[in-house]
Write an enzyme that holds these catalytic residues in place. Sequence first.
Site, short mmCIF file in Angstrom:
data_model
loop_
_atom_site.label_atom_id
_atom_site.label_comp_id
_atom_site.label_asym_id
_atom_site.label_seq_id
_atom_site.Cartn_x
_atom_site.Cartn_y
_atom_site.Cartn_z
CB SER A 1 -9.63 -2.26 3.84
OG SER A 1 -10.23 -3.44 3.34
NE ARG B 1 -3.65 -2.50 0.15
CZ ARG B 1 -3.32 -3.66 -0.43
NH1 ARG B 1 -2.22 -3.77 -1.15
NH2 ARG B 1 -4.09 -4.70 -0.31
CD GLU C 1 -5.77 -0.23 2.60
OE1 GLU C 1 -6.23 -0.30 1.46
OE2 GLU C 1 -5.73 -1.21 3.38
#
Length: 339
Positions: A238, A164, A334
């Site tokens: 998420s 990520r 995230e």
Amino acid sequence: MLQIQENVSLKNFNTFGIDANARYFVEISHADEVAELFADPKWLQMHRLVLGGGSNMLMVSDFDGLVIRLNIRGIEHRISHDDVFVEAGAGEVWNDLVNFCVDRGYAGMENLSLIPGSVGASPIQNIGAYGVELKDVFDSCQAVEIATGNIRTFNKEECKFGYRESVFKTELSGRYIIVSVKFRLSLNPNINIQYGAIEQELANRGITEPTIKDVSQVVSHIRVSKLPDPSTIGNAGSFFKNPVITAAEFAPVAAQFPDVVNYPAGEGMVKLAAGWLIEQCGWKGKTVGNTGTWKNQALVLVNHGGATGAEVYSLSSQIIDSVYTKFGVTLQREVNIIS
């Protein structure tokens, strides 16, 4: 001529549905408009936010600067032997691009079906799901350097992809605006069904030799069953990364919690399932004020209606604290926190 608007609500431009205002707002439809915009030194010096689909962000306050919404469209493709090169404008909807490729038999993106957001944001975050990451299908991207207006092509190595992460989130943060992305796909599918519930769902459907369309449909089905639709309840998918820890750090966790969900993450490293950790702390489906966690997936924070970004952020902090208290593992957000 670019139209600069003032005091624009961003409620319809972020999937959390947070009602925050942008002091200035402009929509970019062509790559050359980026250089045109920053030819004016006023915008060059101003605090700015680049928006695609608004799917991986949380607005915690009004934005006292310039919001640039990328709406650069277009998809082109070229076949070379078994390779297929597909280039898409930064403003294209990610899942529209996936469907474009799957429908034509261009393999590689099928596991990334139904991820919300835009094409331009995909390399920044190195999006991923079900055993595949953006870097696995990435060829290159074109980005405009804000300071000069010059267009630069970045190859995979130059993007420095991590979990990520990419160079656009680290050393080059805020210096470039991605205007198009090129992907390298294949006419010879390498079906990947080992991660998550894909294999089981294919078995449930009686499919023993899946095509990329089968995989795409199953991934989409699984995502819909677990994740709320942002058009009906605000969320950013998420909210936390799956933590990656060393084997030494994992040992005491596994000793105390033998059923902890984990995956190998390279030599001496272990990836934990953030959703499982959060659920074990009692957060799944819990409502706190106007926000909460999704009933089917504790990893997803939701806006039940009227929540502020500060409320959602506060909830995420409480979750981080409780997971650390129980497991000694620190979760990382995230989503991008915008203030």
